[in-house]
Design a protein around this motif. Structure first.
Motif, mmCIF file in Angstrom:
data_model
loop_
_atom_site.group_PDB
_atom_site.id
_atom_site.type_symbol
_atom_site.label_atom_id
_atom_site.label_comp_id
_atom_site.label_asym_id
_atom_site.label_seq_id
_atom_site.Cartn_x
_atom_site.Cartn_y
_atom_site.Cartn_z
ATOM 1 N N ASP A 260 4.304 13.673 -3.484
ATOM 2 C CA ASP A 260 4.921 14.218 -4.684
ATOM 3 C C ASP A 260 5.639 13.110 -5.456
ATOM 4 O OD1 ASP A 260 6.273 15.591 -6.626
ATOM 5 O OD2 ASP A 260 7.115 17.101 -5.304
ATOM 6 N N ASN A 261 6.531 12.397 -4.780
ATOM 7 C CA ASN A 261 7.294 11.327 -5.439
ATOM 8 C C ASN A 261 6.392 10.188 -5.897
ATOM 9 O OD1 ASN A 261 9.754 12.624 -5.133
ATOM 10 N ND2 ASN A 261 10.137 11.721 -3.130
ATOM 11 N N PHE A 262 5.365 9.896 -5.093
ATOM 12 C CA PHE A 262 4.446 8.813 -5.450
ATOM 13 C C PHE A 262 3.751 9.129 -6.770
ATOM 14 C CE2 PHE A 262 0.397 6.493 -5.211
ATOM 15 C CZ PHE A 262 0.842 5.224 -4.874
ATOM 16 N N GLY B 135 6.342 22.611 -15.599
ATOM 17 C CA GLY B 135 6.785 21.230 -15.793
ATOM 18 C C GLY B 135 6.986 20.439 -14.514
ATOM 19 N N LYS B 136 6.572 20.999 -13.382
ATOM 20 C CA LYS B 136 6.754 20.328 -12.099
ATOM 21 C C LYS B 136 5.396 19.964 -11.489
ATOM 22 C CE LYS B 136 10.982 22.933 -11.044
ATOM 23 N NZ LYS B 136 11.631 23.863 -10.083
ATOM 24 N N THR B 137 5.460 19.206 -10.403
ATOM 25 C CA THR B 137 4.238 18.871 -9.682
ATOM 26 C C THR B 137 3.625 20.143 -9.112
ATOM 27 O OG1 THR B 137 5.129 16.715 -9.047
ATOM 28 C CG2 THR B 137 3.258 17.531 -7.779
ATOM 29 N N GLU C 298 8.264 25.571 -1.953
ATOM 30 C CA GLU C 298 7.891 25.064 -3.275
ATOM 31 C C GLU C 298 6.390 24.836 -3.408
ATOM 32 O OE1 GLU C 298 9.808 21.486 -1.073
ATOM 33 O OE2 GLU C 298 9.956 23.673 -1.126
ATOM 34 N N TYR C 299 5.697 24.706 -2.279
ATOM 35 C CA TYR C 299 4.250 24.515 -2.295
ATOM 36 C C TYR C 299 3.505 25.703 -1.690
ATOM 37 C CZ TYR C 299 5.513 19.652 -3.217
ATOM 38 O OH TYR C 299 6.037 18.498 -3.749
#
Length: 289
Positions: free
Chosen positions: A1-3, A85-87, A205-206
């Protein structure tokens, strides 16, 4: 996610999507995409698409120019995924580019008005995910794991490849676990007369659940191996201390033996000059010697 997010939030990505006609800008971003993707060795691909799903840059240049969402329904689905607006993590899917199974995720790119310019996509090879998970436990621990979509109960990733895309054997347990509102839990149970430890880790969240099943016997073997190693090292250390202490003691007693020998000879009126030379050595020591 961060990557993925660290790559996508770059102002250069937004600038390229706003000026796609600038070939130099696109070429520079293609180079950056490949260099950034090279930082990891578990990627299926990293790319930048515009809002029509046309691929402008890709870590594998042969996929540049590909359209990954060919129907209006597929595009609408993508827009819905990115609307918050999120991953967005889609789970395990067959890559439209390479055809390999990968964990896919997307991050939306919007302009100052909030309009969707496109998205950055990232695919992580499932075989590399499996390898990484197994390496966390080591070869000696027997582990059976599944990553399950909590909405459907379908296995997204598993230690046994044949279980992927099938209904999870833990489906009922997952429903019960989620009803308790917990994020994680460890349970000890029995499966086919084998003592096991079940670990549940919810990733809301996933919409995913990580379930790990470990045989207690394999853990006992690892603990026994570690204990044996510690006992061995401790034994070596103790014997080393004993041997060093004995050697040091003998060294300390050596001077006493010399002085005792000389004293005995002097008491017998043996006044050899060699005694003076030997005893002169001890003048520098402020001791009884």
């Amino acid at each position: 996610d961060n990557f993925l997010k660290d790559f996508a939030v770059s102002s250069d990505v937004k600038m390229m999507l706003e000026h796609k006609e600038n070939k130099d800008l696109v070429a520079e971003m293609q180079k950056h995409t490949q260099e950034y993707a090279a930082l990891r060795d578990d990627l299926e691909g990293l790319f930048i698409s515009d809002a029509t799903s046309y691929v402008w840059t890709h870590s594998s240049p042969e996929y540049v120019g590909m359209v990954t969402r060919k129907t209006d329904e597929e595009l609408q689905q993508m827009y819905e995924w990115l609307s918050n607006g999120k991953t967005h993590v889609t789970g395990i899917m067959v890559s439209p580019a390479s055809g390999q199974l990968s964990l896919a995720m997307y991050y939306p790119i919007r302009n100052e008005k909030g309009e969707l310019l496109g998205w950055c996509g990232l695919g992580i090879l499932t075989k590399e995910l499996s390898r990484s998970l197994l390496e966390e436990y080591g070869e000696d621990v027997e582990i059976d794991y599944q990553v399950v979509d909590t909405n459907t109960g379908i296995v997204e990733l598993a230690s046994k490849e044949e279980e992927v895309n099938s209904e999870s054997k833990y489906k009922e347990s997952i429903s019960e676990f989620m009803s308790n509102g917990k994020q994680s839990e460890y349970l000890k149970g029995n499966r086919k007369t084998k003592d096991i430890i079940l670990s549940y880790q919810h990733i809301p969240e996933y919409n995913m659940m990580m379930i790990e099943e470990i045989e207690t016997n394999s853990i006992k073997k690892v603990v026994k191996s570690i204990t044996t190693t510690i006992v061995g090292i401790t034994s070596i250390a103790i014997w080393s201390i004993i041997i060093c202490g004995f050697s040091f003691g003998r060294y300390l007693m050596n001077d006493d033996k010399k002085i005792h020998t000389i004293a005995s000879e002097i008491s017998q009126l043996n006044l050899s000059d060699s005694h003076h030379k030997t005893l002169d050595f001890y003048k520098k020591f402020k001791s009884e010697a």
